[in-house]
Design a protein around this motif. Structure first.
Motif, PDB file in Angstrom:
ATOM      1  N   SER A 173      78.374  17.680  22.806  1.00  0.00           N
ATOM      2  CA  SER A 173      79.252  18.635  22.148  1.00  0.00           C
ATOM      3  C   SER A 173      79.570  19.810  22.999  1.00  0.00           C
ATOM      4  CB  SER A 173      78.482  19.149  20.671  1.00  0.00           C
ATOM      5  OG  SER A 173      79.531  19.984  20.107  1.00  0.00           O
ATOM      6  N   LEU A 174      80.674  20.084  23.676  1.00  0.00           N
ATOM      7  CA  LEU A 174      81.065  20.993  24.578  1.00  0.00           C
ATOM      8  C   LEU A 174      81.943  22.090  23.916  1.00  0.00           C
ATOM      9  CD1 LEU A 174      79.595  19.178  26.748  1.00  0.00           C
ATOM     10  CD2 LEU A 174      81.429  20.234  28.294  1.00  0.00           C
ATOM     11  N   SER A 175      81.814  23.242  23.986  1.00  0.00           N
ATOM     12  CA  SER A 175      82.766  24.267  23.157  1.00  0.00           C
ATOM     13  C   SER A 175      83.929  24.200  23.999  1.00  0.00           C
ATOM     14  CB  SER A 175      82.006  25.789  23.187  1.00  0.00           C
ATOM     15  OG  SER A 175      82.182  25.978  24.534  1.00  0.00           O
ATOM     16  N   PRO A 176      85.193  24.618  23.149  1.00  0.00           N
ATOM     17  CA  PRO A 176      86.450  24.464  23.490  1.00  0.00           C
ATOM     18  C   PRO A 176      86.601  25.274  25.129  1.00  0.00           C
ATOM     19  CG  PRO A 176      86.545  25.073  21.505  1.00  0.00           C
ATOM     20  CD  PRO A 176      85.348  25.014  21.646  1.00  0.00           C
ATOM     21  N   ARG A 177      85.964  26.341  25.098  1.00  0.00           N
ATOM     22  CA  ARG A 177      85.740  27.281  26.478  1.00  0.00           C
ATOM     23  C   ARG A 177      85.036  26.501  27.585  1.00  0.00           C
ATOM     24  NH1 ARG A 177      89.391  31.374  27.515  1.00  0.00           N
ATOM     25  NH2 ARG A 177      88.988  33.291  26.167  1.00  0.00           N
ATOM     26  N   GLU A 178      83.935  25.843  27.323  1.00  0.00           N
ATOM     27  CA  GLU A 178      83.399  24.799  28.273  1.00  0.00           C
ATOM     28  C   GLU A 178      84.428  23.672  28.648  1.00  0.00           C
ATOM     29  OE1 GLU A 178      78.847  25.668  26.458  1.00  0.00           O
ATOM     30  OE2 GLU A 178      79.801  23.842  26.013  1.00  0.00           O
ATOM     31  N   LEU A 179      85.068  23.182  27.877  1.00  0.00           N
ATOM     32  CA  LEU A 179      86.004  22.164  28.137  1.00  0.00           C
ATOM     33  C   LEU A 179      87.090  22.731  28.823  1.00  0.00           C
ATOM     34  CD1 LEU A 179      86.005  20.101  24.743  1.00  0.00           C
ATOM     35  CD2 LEU A 179      84.906  19.550  26.721  1.00  0.00           C
ATOM     36  N   SER A 180      87.657  23.789  28.500  1.00  0.00           N
ATOM     37  CA  SER A 180      88.858  24.251  29.257  1.00  0.00           C
ATOM     38  C   SER A 180      88.450  24.617  30.834  1.00  0.00           C
ATOM     39  CB  SER A 180      89.349  25.480  28.457  1.00  0.00           C
ATOM     40  OG  SER A 180      89.776  25.482  27.236  1.00  0.00           O
ATOM     41  N   THR A 181      87.186  25.230  30.903  1.00  0.00           N
ATOM     42  CA  THR A 181      86.713  25.520  32.178  1.00  0.00           C
ATOM     43  C   THR A 181      86.454  24.351  33.177  1.00  0.00           C
ATOM     44  OG1 THR A 181      85.393  27.493  31.236  1.00  0.00           O
ATOM     45  CG2 THR A 181      84.736  26.540  33.547  1.00  0.00           C
ATOM     46  N   LEU A 182      85.812  23.242  32.512  1.00  0.00           N
ATOM     47  CA  LEU A 182      85.689  22.183  33.382  1.00  0.00           C
ATOM     48  C   LEU A 182      87.228  21.378  33.641  1.00  0.00           C
ATOM     49  CD1 LEU A 182      82.526  20.426  31.767  1.00  0.00           C
ATOM     50  CD2 LEU A 182      82.750  21.744  33.832  1.00  0.00           C
ATOM     51  N   LEU A 198      92.021  31.727  32.187  1.00  0.00           N
ATOM     52  CA  LEU A 198      91.277  32.028  30.886  1.00  0.00           C
ATOM     53  C   LEU A 198      91.232  33.195  30.231  1.00  0.00           C
ATOM     54  CD1 LEU A 198      88.451  29.432  31.383  1.00  0.00           C
ATOM     55  CD2 LEU A 198      90.432  28.946  29.953  1.00  0.00           C
ATOM     56  N   ALA A 199      91.405  34.275  31.280  1.00  0.00           N
ATOM     57  CA  ALA A 199      91.479  35.706  31.097  1.00  0.00           C
ATOM     58  C   ALA A 199      90.137  36.146  30.771  1.00  0.00           C
ATOM     59  CB  ALA A 199      92.323  36.007  29.816  1.00  0.00           C
ATOM     60  N   ILE A 200      89.265  35.683  31.377  1.00  0.00           N
ATOM     61  CA  ILE A 200      87.750  36.118  31.389  1.00  0.00           C
ATOM     62  C   ILE A 200      87.344  36.505  32.689  1.00  0.00           C
ATOM     63  CG2 ILE A 200      87.335  34.616  29.411  1.00  0.00           C
ATOM     64  CD1 ILE A 200      86.157  32.536  31.225  1.00  0.00           C
ATOM     65  N   SER A 201      86.203  37.252  32.858  1.00  0.00           N
ATOM     66  CA  SER A 201      85.388  37.267  34.102  1.00  0.00           C
ATOM     67  C   SER A 201      84.880  36.278  34.685  1.00  0.00           C
ATOM     68  CB  SER A 201      84.365  38.615  34.078  1.00  0.00           C
ATOM     69  OG  SER A 201      83.512  37.992  33.398  1.00  0.00           O
ATOM     70  N   GLU A 202      84.740  36.318  36.213  1.00  0.00           N
ATOM     71  CA  GLU A 202      84.116  35.123  36.931  1.00  0.00           C
ATOM     72  C   GLU A 202      82.555  35.000  36.387  1.00  0.00           C
ATOM     73  OE1 GLU A 202      84.763  34.420  40.941  1.00  0.00           O
ATOM     74  OE2 GLU A 202      86.078  35.963  40.891  1.00  0.00           O
ATOM     75  N   SER A 203      81.946  36.029  35.898  1.00  0.00           N
ATOM     76  CA  SER A 203      80.608  35.930  35.538  1.00  0.00           C
ATOM     77  C   SER A 203      80.325  35.146  34.041  1.00  0.00           C
ATOM     78  CB  SER A 203      79.959  37.383  35.231  1.00  0.00           C
ATOM     79  OG  SER A 203      80.738  38.083  34.518  1.00  0.00           O
ATOM     80  N   THR A 204      81.709  35.376  33.218  1.00  0.00           N
ATOM     81  CA  THR A 204      81.660  34.584  31.990  1.00  0.00           C
ATOM     82  C   THR A 204      81.796  33.331  32.184  1.00  0.00           C
ATOM     83  OG1 THR A 204      82.175  36.847  30.898  1.00  0.00           O
ATOM     84  CG2 THR A 204      82.829  34.721  29.825  1.00  0.00           C
ATOM     85  N   LEU A 205      82.693  33.149  33.332  1.00  0.00           N
ATOM     86  CA  LEU A 205      83.200  31.644  33.555  1.00  0.00           C
ATOM     87  C   LEU A 205      82.027  31.073  34.121  1.00  0.00           C
ATOM     88  CD1 LEU A 205      85.865  29.756  34.296  1.00  0.00           C
ATOM     89  CD2 LEU A 205      85.056  30.179  36.556  1.00  0.00           C
ATOM     90  N   ARG A 206      80.980  31.870  34.660  1.00  0.00           N
ATOM     91  CA  ARG A 206      79.901  31.011  35.136  1.00  0.00           C
ATOM     92  C   ARG A 206      78.877  30.606  34.185  1.00  0.00           C
ATOM     93  NH1 ARG A 206      75.508  33.523  39.486  1.00  0.00           N
ATOM     94  NH2 ARG A 206      73.845  31.921  39.135  1.00  0.00           N
ATOM     95  N   VAL A 207      78.711  31.215  33.102  1.00  0.00           N
ATOM     96  CA  VAL A 207      78.222  30.895  31.751  1.00  0.00           C
ATOM     97  C   VAL A 207      78.610  29.825  31.296  1.00  0.00           C
ATOM     98  CG1 VAL A 207      77.321  31.959  29.511  1.00  0.00           C
ATOM     99  CG2 VAL A 207      77.405  33.382  31.420  1.00  0.00           C
ATOM    100  N   TYR A 208      79.737  29.637  31.159  1.00  0.00           N
ATOM    101  CA  TYR A 208      80.375  28.390  30.647  1.00  0.00           C
ATOM    102  C   TYR A 208      80.316  27.157  31.343  1.00  0.00           C
ATOM    103  CZ  TYR A 208      82.956  31.304  27.209  1.00  0.00           C
ATOM    104  OH  TYR A 208      83.519  32.168  26.461  1.00  0.00           O
ATOM    105  N   ILE A 209      80.108  27.539  32.850  1.00  0.00           N
ATOM    106  CA  ILE A 209      80.135  26.197  33.773  1.00  0.00           C
ATOM    107  C   ILE A 209      78.594  25.882  33.516  1.00  0.00           C
ATOM    108  CG2 ILE A 209      79.733  25.615  36.004  1.00  0.00           C
ATOM    109  CD1 ILE A 209      82.107  27.632  36.667  1.00  0.00           C
ATOM    110  N   GLU A 210      77.793  26.760  33.629  1.00  0.00           N
ATOM    111  CA  GLU A 210      76.293  26.546  33.557  1.00  0.00           C
ATOM    112  C   GLU A 210      75.756  25.938  32.136  1.00  0.00           C
ATOM    113  OE1 GLU A 210      73.761  26.728  36.030  1.00  0.00           O
ATOM    114  OE2 GLU A 210      75.751  26.642  36.770  1.00  0.00           O
ATOM    115  N   SER A 211      76.249  26.207  31.048  1.00  0.00           N
ATOM    116  CA  SER A 211      76.295  25.786  29.653  1.00  0.00           C
ATOM    117  C   SER A 211      76.650  24.332  29.726  1.00  0.00           C
ATOM    118  CB  SER A 211      76.770  26.606  28.662  1.00  0.00           C
ATOM    119  OG  SER A 211      76.638  25.840  27.376  1.00  0.00           O
ATOM    120  N   ALA A 212      77.972  24.036  30.220  1.00  0.00           N
ATOM    121  CA  ALA A 212      78.408  22.531  30.265  1.00  0.00           C
ATOM    122  C   ALA A 212      77.648  21.509  31.252  1.00  0.00           C
ATOM    123  CB  ALA A 212      79.916  22.746  30.758  1.00  0.00           C
ATOM    124  N   ARG A 213      77.273  22.133  32.434  1.00  0.00           N
ATOM    125  CA  ARG A 213      76.055  21.489  33.261  1.00  0.00           C
ATOM    126  C   ARG A 213      74.980  20.852  32.528  1.00  0.00           C
ATOM    127  NH1 ARG A 213      72.471  22.157  37.022  1.00  0.00           N
ATOM    128  NH2 ARG A 213      71.933  24.126  36.410  1.00  0.00           N
TER     129      ARG A 213
END
Length: 236
Positions: A173-182, A198-213
């Protein structure tokens, strides 16, 4: 001890890779170590993993093909008993450089790995790492070895049950942000471009990437995108 029993029961109830990932994080706290990692190869050669190593180290490991010089992997392939990393052969310059780099990436100088084997060639490795002194590490392993072996086999039983139930059909179960990031990364955007869209910072993007991974049990970002695509979670 009761908390460890509870974690074993949580493992038996695990339904997704995210559940396994959460368990590695809880075990790291329970044992008070730097990292807990479980990695397995199933009967058809697919590799999966969960654990607390940083994504930077995982990416570096794959980029440099360290699989072919890693004394832990090579030393455990033909053994069935747990091994303290100090017992392995670190005598070559390549392996010493590898260990130095692993420490720089936060793996820790101490390690203890438990090889586990299942049917049809399934192979797994349960590992903990830390920065204790040699004497303190030896004492810790002596005290917790039985618990670690039980947990290693509990992880493997759950992995085998995933495979028996057609692992590939388990949809994290991935969040919408995690799916959009991938999805954006799968379309060839770099991290700066994806963050901007996505209008977010790269550090926030990294959080989504790590969570999805972690949820996907992926070894790196590229693997996460591939697994999301194969599971039908994203289209690029």
């Amino acid at each position: 001890m009761n908390k460890l029993v509870d974690m074993q029961e949580d493992l038996t109830r695990a339904k997704t890779l995210e559940d396994l990932q959460s368990t590695t994080e809880a075990l790291r706290e329970e044992f008070g170590v730097t990292h807990v990692v479980y990695h397995w190869v199933n009967s058809v050669g697919e590799r999966f993993g969960c654990g607390t190593y940083s994504s930077e180290w995982v990416d570096r490991y794959l980029e440099k093909d360290y699989l072919y010089i890693d004394p832990v992997i090579l030393g455990c392939l033909n053994r069935f008993d747990p091994v303290n990393w100090k017992q392995l052969d670190w005598s070559t310059k390549a392996t010493r450089d590898f260990l130095k780099e692993a420490i720089e990436y936060g793996v820790g100088p101490q390690g203890f790995s438990i090889p586990v084997r299942g049917p049809n060639g399934q192979y797994a490795l349960f590992t903990i790492t830390d920065s204790r002194s040699d004497d303190a590490w030896e004492a810790f392993i002596e005290e917790r070895k039985r618990d670690l072996i039980l947990i290693a086999h509990a992880f493997n039983l759950k992995a085998l049950s995933f495979e028996d139930g057609n692992f590939s059909t388990i949809r994290p179960s991935l969040s919408p942000r995690e799916l959009s990031t991938l999805a954006l990364l799968g379309k060839g955007r770099n991290r700066a471009q994806a963050a901007a869209e996505l209008a977010i910072s790269e550090s926030t993007l990294r959080v989504y990437i790590e969570s999805a991974r972690h949820k996907l049990g992926a070894l790196n970002t590229t693997h996460a995108v591939a697994r999301a695509m194969s599971a039908g979670l994203i289209v690029v």
